[in-house]
Design an enzyme around this catalytic site. Structure first.
Site, PDB file in Angstrom:
ATOM      1  CE  LYS A  35      -4.463  -1.406   1.630  1.00 48.49           C
ATOM      2  NZ  LYS A  35      -5.531  -1.278   2.647  1.00 48.49           N
ATOM      3  CD  GLN A  83      -2.744  -9.366   8.995  1.00 47.05           C
ATOM      4  OE1 GLN A  83      -3.848  -9.632   9.424  1.00 47.05           O
ATOM      5  NE2 GLN A  83      -2.212  -8.156   9.075  1.00 47.05           N
ATOM      6  CG  ASP A  93      -1.755  -4.360   2.476  1.00 51.51           C
ATOM      7  OD1 ASP A  93      -2.928  -4.615   2.820  1.00 51.51           O
ATOM      8  OD2 ASP A  93      -0.956  -3.749   3.206  1.00 51.51           O
ATOM      9  CG  ASP A 112      -3.972  -6.979  13.341  1.00 51.17           C
ATOM     10  OD1 ASP A 112      -4.059  -5.806  13.706  1.00 51.17           O
ATOM     11  OD2 ASP A 112      -4.272  -7.370  12.197  1.00 51.17           O
ATOM     12  CG  ASN A 113      -8.494  -7.588  12.437  1.00 55.31           C
ATOM     13  OD1 ASN A 113      -9.460  -7.062  12.972  1.00 55.31           O
ATOM     14  ND2 ASN A 113      -7.890  -7.081  11.378  1.00 55.31           N
ATOM     15  CD  GLU A 167      -7.132  -4.363  16.309  1.00 57.10           C
ATOM     16  OE1 GLU A 167      -7.547  -3.307  15.794  1.00 57.10           O
ATOM     17  OE2 GLU A 167      -7.090  -5.433  15.683  1.00 57.10           O
ATOM     18  CE  LYS A 218      -4.243   2.713   9.681  1.00 60.81           C
ATOM     19  NZ  LYS A 218      -5.547   2.027   9.709  1.00 60.81           N
ATOM     20  CG  PHE A 219      -0.973   3.620   4.921  1.00 58.47           C
ATOM     21  CD1 PHE A 219      -1.184   2.275   4.633  1.00 58.47           C
ATOM     22  CD2 PHE A 219      -1.986   4.327   5.565  1.00 58.47           C
ATOM     23  CE1 PHE A 219      -2.379   1.661   4.967  1.00 58.47           C
ATOM     24  CE2 PHE A 219      -3.185   3.720   5.893  1.00 58.47           C
ATOM     25  CZ  PHE A 219      -3.387   2.386   5.609  1.00 58.47           C
TER      26      PHE A 219
HETATM   27  O1  LIG Z   1      -8.964  -4.459  11.234  1.00 56.17           O
HETATM   28  P1  LIG Z   1      -8.683  -3.521  12.362  1.00 56.17           P
HETATM   29  O2  LIG Z   1      -9.367  -2.210  12.201  1.00 56.17           O
HETATM   30  O3  LIG Z   1      -8.951  -4.137  13.663  1.00 56.17           O
HETATM   31  O4  LIG Z   1      -7.136  -3.140  12.318  1.00 56.17           O
HETATM   32  C1  LIG Z   1      -6.016  -3.973  12.539  1.00 56.17           C
HETATM   33  O5  LIG Z   1      -5.795  -4.920  11.524  1.00 56.17           O
HETATM   34  C2  LIG Z   1      -5.592  -4.393  10.191  1.00 56.17           C
HETATM   35  C3  LIG Z   1      -5.172  -5.552   9.340  1.00 56.17           C
HETATM   36  O6  LIG Z   1      -4.002  -6.091   9.851  1.00 56.17           O
HETATM   37  C4  LIG Z   1      -4.559  -3.293  10.149  1.00 56.17           C
HETATM   38  O7  LIG Z   1      -4.729  -2.620   8.943  1.00 56.17           O
HETATM   39  C5  LIG Z   1      -3.573  -2.030   8.384  1.00 56.17           C
HETATM   40  O8  LIG Z   1      -2.828  -3.071   7.738  1.00 56.17           O
HETATM   41  C6  LIG Z   1      -3.444  -3.652   6.603  1.00 56.17           C
HETATM   42  C7  LIG Z   1      -2.497  -4.708   6.094  1.00 56.17           C
HETATM   43  O9  LIG Z   1      -1.288  -4.165   5.765  1.00 56.17           O
HETATM   44  C8  LIG Z   1      -3.724  -2.566   5.574  1.00 56.17           C
HETATM   45  O10 LIG Z   1      -4.354  -3.132   4.453  1.00 56.17           O
HETATM   46  C9  LIG Z   1      -4.655  -1.541   6.209  1.00 56.17           C
HETATM   47  O11 LIG Z   1      -4.953  -0.521   5.282  1.00 56.17           O
HETATM   48  C10 LIG Z   1      -3.984  -0.954   7.418  1.00 56.17           C
HETATM   49  O12 LIG Z   1      -4.865  -0.071   8.076  1.00 56.17           O
HETATM   50  C11 LIG Z   1      -4.800  -2.292  11.270  1.00 56.17           C
HETATM   51  O13 LIG Z   1      -3.832  -1.294  11.291  1.00 56.17           O
HETATM   52  C12 LIG Z   1      -4.814  -3.073  12.558  1.00 56.17           C
HETATM   53  O14 LIG Z   1      -4.863  -2.233  13.675  1.00 56.17           O
END
Ligand SMILES: O=P(O)(O)O[C@H]1O[C@H](CO)[C@@H](O[C@H]2O[C@H](CO)[C@@H](O)[C@H](O)[C@H]2O)[C@H](O)[C@H]1O
Length: 646
Positions: free
Chosen positions: A247, A307, A342, A378-379, A407, A519-520
């Site tokens: 990204k 992931q 991504d 994460d998630n 999270e 994040k990016f």
């Molecule tokens: O899905 P959530 O809102 O709970 O957020 C968590 O998980 C996301 C996925 O890992 C993560 O998202 C970030 O990383 C992704 C993968 O690289 C990307 O596509 C998203 O745009 C980016 O926001 C998020 O940060 C994390 O806290």
């Protein structure tokens, strides 16, 4: 139903989760107070006890239950060691006490009790078998007295004596005992209940413009984190970042040259979940950082995000861990409505799931061996609950110090389920609870329902994913309020540090997201800049560290205050040596005033009792002589944390 001579019924046991399927949670040296209805037919005297045992203990410990109203019984025990405990309740008819009560009634009614005294000898003999030498001597003497009709008066007074009662209570004959189901408890180290998190992206740790930060740069920030009173430093993923489908800035789906990508896009030709992003340093550097942090009292919390970027080594090595579509692609991951173009989600129904689960576990062990004890997951709600139950219990069996923060910003019952399955702490909806009614209702739900037994909330005013509407364009007073609310309502808290303390809040218009999100991209911070907010955060963290009342969440009682812009609550520690009254203004623009009702009952004092309350920030002391007291909060310091002296 089999023929069964049991007499005592044991039911409505609390605390328990799903009929004992899940462990209730405690930290070391906390108390488990067990309640149950224990009853029998007729008028016999019954007794009950709680038996409890640590997983490594050979014997059960026993604590007698005390009878309360309406056939309800209660007992408490302290869990002194980390790990699993089991407890159960036993109940029986106590024939010795029955005998004593019966003879007492007859004696009170002036009846002759020769025969009853002879019956009592049997109870004396049974007790003698377990009694101490001096008690034995006493019981033997009673046998003689009870059998000798010339010593009738003496026998009668001994039969109903407190001394004999105490011995009967001490050595019950547990006949026809009924035993409840065994119920589980998990005991964590204290940090599970009390932790103060600071989050930053290591790649932004450099103090030079546009230079990728390293772990060595992070080392230089440790003193700041310590000085501000944080004990847990959470890093978003530190692994190599995928190059395929990477990204770009502001969540664009195509990276430009030089774009660093989202660090949750884990894995590339440089390695996967067990590798370190080379621009951050090496595994050795990471271990050094963990060690240096630990020497300063800080634990590094790692992100555990299951992931894979399309070029993660797992994709080639274990293709069956992903769900391939007929066109040879894998559908990217999602957390609706969010799209993660991504990354590829793991296929949890893979036939090769055993290897997959083992690799996930091995990854945790790898980082634990490097010194990590805290994981922010994460998630987790997009992976099977049973997987979490398995992996968390495997890890805890070997490394009981390990803590997992879930999270999952999702439906309440899903979040609760993750906590039941073993998560140590959980992110919460606090981030969006803003007015007095919402805050009170939410905290009551977390602390007064059975959620208090298994869900340990962690309150975050912001995260890299959430730039809440109420902070967008907000003034300093609002930031102070949000921090103090989190820090006093919940014992586990965290902030996405540099952004919060520097009040960076530019949103993507109409969304609760940060523009130019870290994040990016790499962001540049003036890491050591101090302002009023950093000073208040440091002071409040110090207060949290020094006051046990703020080191647990469930000990809260909201107080009446006649102004909806003021929220007030009382907090205490187990010994009640540390009692606090907290009042926070929810209005960042105007001074607010109100009359606060002191919780006299909880404080154990009556009307007219003189109280001193000392503001722990300003150190000003007020004398209160009445139940209702005047409060005024300015926007400059919109809160009081009062220490109470009675
Ligand atoms: O899905 P959530 O809102 O709970 O957020 C968590 O998980 C996301 C996925 O890992 C993560 O998202 C970030 O990383 C992704 C993968 O690289 C990307 O596509 C998203 O745009 C980016 O926001 C998020 O940060 C994390 O806290």
């Amino acid at each position: 139903m089999q023929k069964n001579q049991r007499r005592v019924v044991i039911e409505n046991i609390s605390p328990q989760l799903n009929n004992g399927d899940f462990q209730i949670k405690r930290v070391v040296n906390e108390i488990v107070t067990v309640n149950a209805d224990v009853l029998t037919d007729g008028h016999d005297i019954i007794a009950s006890a709680v038996l409890y045992k640590h997983e490594k203990a050979k014997e059960w410990s026993e604590v007698r239950m005390q009878s309360r109203e309406n056939n309800n019984w209660q007992a408490s025990f302290t869990v002194e060691n980390q790990g699993s405990y089991t407890y159960k309740i036993i109940g029986w008819v106590d024939y010795a006490l029955n005998w004593q009560q019966g003879i007492h009634r007859k004696i009170d009614d002036n009846q002759i009790v020769h025969s009853e005294l002879l019956e009592g000898i049997d109870f004396l003999k049974k007790c003698s078998r377990k009694a101490t030498a001096s008690e034995k001597k006493y019981l033997k003497s009673l046998e003689v007295v009870f059998a000798d009709s010339t010593k009738y008066d003496n026998a009668v007074s001994e039969a109903i004596s407190d001394k004999l009662h105490t011995i009967f209570l001490k050595y019950p004959e547990k006949k026809l005992v009924n035993t409840s189901k065994e119920l589980p408890v998990y005991v964590d180290r204290i940090k599970a209940r009390f932790s103060t998190w600071y989050e930053f992206f290591p790649r932004s740790a450099s103090q030079n413009d546009s230079v990728h930060g390293t772990f060595k740069d992070c080392e230089k920030l440790l003193p700041k984190v310590v000085e501000m009173g944080f004990d847990t430093l959470y890093f978003p993923p530190v692994h190599p970042i995928g190059e395929v489908k990477r990204k770009g800035k502001n969540n664009t789906t195509e990276a430009k040259d030089g774009d660093v990508g989202s660090c949750w896009g884990i894995g590339s030709k440089l390695g996967g979940h067990k590798s370190i992003h080379p621009q951050l340093g090496t595994v050795k550097d990471f271990k050094t950082l963990i060690k240096k942090a630990s020497n300063l009292g800080i634990e590094i919390a790692m992100d555990y995000a299951l992931q894979a970027a399309p070029d993660h080594p797992w994709v080639k090595e274990y293709p069956s861990w992903f769900k391939w579509r007929p066109d040879g692609t894998v559908q990217y991951a999602e957390n609706p409505p969010k799209k993660y173009q991504d990354i590829l989600p793991i296929y949890w129904e893979s036939e090769d799931y055993k290897n997959l689960w083992d690799e996930c576990l091995d990854t945790l062990y790898y980082w634990i061996d490097c010194g990590i004890k805290v994981f922010r997951v994460d998630n987790p709600h997009t992976k099977p609950f049973y997987f979490w139950n398995w992996i968390i219990s495997e890890v805890k069996a070997k490394h009981p110090d390990t803590l997992f923060l879930a999270e999952a910003f999702t439906a309440p019952k899903i979040m609760q389920q993750l906590a039941k399955q073993g998560y140590t702490q959980s992110y919460t909806y606090f981030t969006w609870r803003n007015n007095k009614h919402e805050l009170t209702e939410y905290v009551e739900e977390l602390t007064k329902t059975d959620q208090k037994e298994y869900m340990r909330p962690n309150f975050w005013p912001n995260t890299p994913d959430i730039n809440p509407f109420h902070l967008q364009g907000a003034n300093e007073s609002k930031y102070i309020q949000r921090y103090v609310l989190a820090a006093t309502l919940s014992s586990n808290i965290g902030i996405y540090g540099p952004v919060f303390e520097q009040m960076i809040d530019e949103p993507i218009i109409g969304k609760e997201e940060y523009l130019n999100s870290e994040k990016f991209q790499i962001c540049k911070y003036d890491w050591f800049k101090q302002n009023k907010l950093t000073s208040i955060i440091s002071k409040v963290n110090k207060i949290r560290n020094n006051h046990k009342a703020l080191q647990q969440t469930n000990n809260i009682k909201f107080c009446s205050i006649n102004n909806d812009n003021l929220i007030a609550f009382y907090k205490w520690d187990d010994t009640k040596e540390n009692e606090l009254l907290i009042i926070i203004s929810l209005d960042e623009y105007h001074t607010q005033q109100g009359m606060l009702k002191v919780p006299l009952h909880e404080l154990g004092i009556g009307h007219g009792h003189h109280l001193k309350v000392t503001d722990l920030i300003t150190e000003i002391t007020y004398d209160w002589h009445d139940e209702w007291n005047f409060i005024q909060l300015q926007t400059s310091i919109p809160f009081h944390i009062f220490k109470i002296t009675k």
